[in-house]
Design an enzyme around this catalytic site. Sequence first.
Site, mmCIF file in Angstrom:
data_model
loop_
_atom_site.group_PDB
_atom_site.id
_atom_site.type_symbol
_atom_site.label_atom_id
_atom_site.label_comp_id
_atom_site.label_asym_id
_atom_site.label_seq_id
_atom_site.Cartn_x
_atom_site.Cartn_y
_atom_site.Cartn_z
ATOM 1 N N CYS A 179 0.835 -1.207 0.000
ATOM 2 C CA CYS A 179 0.000 0.000 0.000
ATOM 3 C C CYS A 179 0.871 1.258 0.000
ATOM 4 C CB CYS A 179 -1.001 -0.024 1.150
ATOM 5 S SG CYS A 179 -2.331 1.168 0.895
ATOM 6 N N HIS B 123 -4.156 -4.288 -0.200
ATOM 7 C CA HIS B 123 -3.756 -4.865 1.091
ATOM 8 C C HIS B 123 -3.851 -6.385 1.028
ATOM 9 C CE1 HIS B 123 -3.357 -1.250 3.567
ATOM 10 N NE2 HIS B 123 -4.300 -0.749 2.790
ATOM 11 N N GLU C 114 -3.064 -8.399 3.240
ATOM 12 C CA GLU C 114 -3.501 -8.859 4.569
ATOM 13 C C GLU C 114 -4.999 -8.685 4.773
ATOM 14 O OE1 GLU C 114 -2.076 -6.041 3.897
ATOM 15 O OE2 GLU C 114 -2.616 -4.461 5.318
#
Lengths: 208, 252
Positions: A79, A181, A183
């Site tokens: 990011c 992202h 994650e």
Amino acid sequence: MLTIIDYDAGNTYNVKKAFDFLGVKTRLTADPAEILASRGLILPGVGAFAPAMQTLRTRGLDTVIKKAVMQKTPLLGICLGMQLLFESSSEYGEHKGLGLIPGKVIALPRKKGYKVPQMGWNENELIQKNSVFSFVAQQYTYFVHSFYADCDNKYIVSRVDYSVPVPAIVQNKNVYGLQFHPEKSGNVGIKILQTFVKEIIYNDNSGN
Amino acid sequence: MLAKRIIPCLDVDNGRVKKGINFVNLVDIGDPAAIAAEYERQGADELVFLDITATNQKRQTMKEVVESVSRRVFMPLTVGGGIKSVAQMQLLLKAGADKISLNTAAVVEPQLITKGAQKFGRQCIVVAIDVKKNSATGQYMVFTSGGQHGTGLDALDWAEQAVSLGAGELLVTSMDKDGTKSGFDTELYRELTERVDVPIIASGGAGKLNDFTAVFCKGKVDGALAASVFHYGELTISGVKDTLKKAGVNVR
């Protein structure tokens, strides 16, 4: 050892949790010697470009990261951490970045029907068919950003369609970046992190 | 193209998911992480956790809930319910939340929206608005404190103000529709999406598959939230998405 560079970035813990989930040991550190001795580096990031770059500089991490990259250590920016890899950003004024990938970070153009920030799941179009990340083709990943990397096609592994085509995965030799992202991108995101560890760090398939 | 989002909402009381949840394949039905993982498997795009714990003392457990969910489930998490300060926001974000939803506190102290947006970015701050239509005037009005308190605020005006103060997203519940399973208030959302240019999440009224198609096609919202239809397995997220795909709505 895989190192997550510690500069108080907002998503650090969630990135670490994703590696924990994969059973990959990570070390969170800002220590230059530890960073330079690492097999792979993760540069997380959420927020504005200038203060993040300032924190890296204050801690001397900009030079350390560049040195590690010159030693051919694989680096993955996530990011804002991806945007920091580029030469500059025009977010609140002109600011210099790490300059590890040629290109500039600029604002997403305003266009009717496209809200800024781009927030949500968008579908990856694969540009580099031979990439280790080729499995992202037609897969959705989760984005939250108002600026994007304007760079040459040769650095773009995949992109998504928004008010402009937005680079999603970028690469310049051993330097990789994800605008989304991983994650927060479900199974695909986890697989991207796993691939970075397995295929790039431990197979030295870094494009060198 | 950005996908339209389907968002299950979970009520959490003192660390456990409340309101009946009927997933046959789950061993521990009250465990937020287990339920979150099941929704992830079904294809949820995001999860909203609403802390309905009455006492402040027990609110610390919400941090633990977020912590445990974010170790297992890798999708955006929004947390709301009783958050009144930037410090509380920070605690939850650090535990793994991606967005903070403010409702009553935002009406009581509108500057809280700005403070949160300045510190964490506007994409982190969701303003939740509970709306009831005044049957005499046809005006949409804002209610707070779990719908008990009429504020006298016009919902469209408040939405616009919340965005100008820094809200990055609005989660708008139609109290008239909530629990009725008679479909979303598409008219409310159509008016809202014309007034503000942040993502709008519709909530209240989901009952059948076509309700979702209507709220995306007519209401022009970015996401749709539902609780009981998903909890009881009346609808599945994949079933909703199949219907949307057939109607030409872009979903993941």
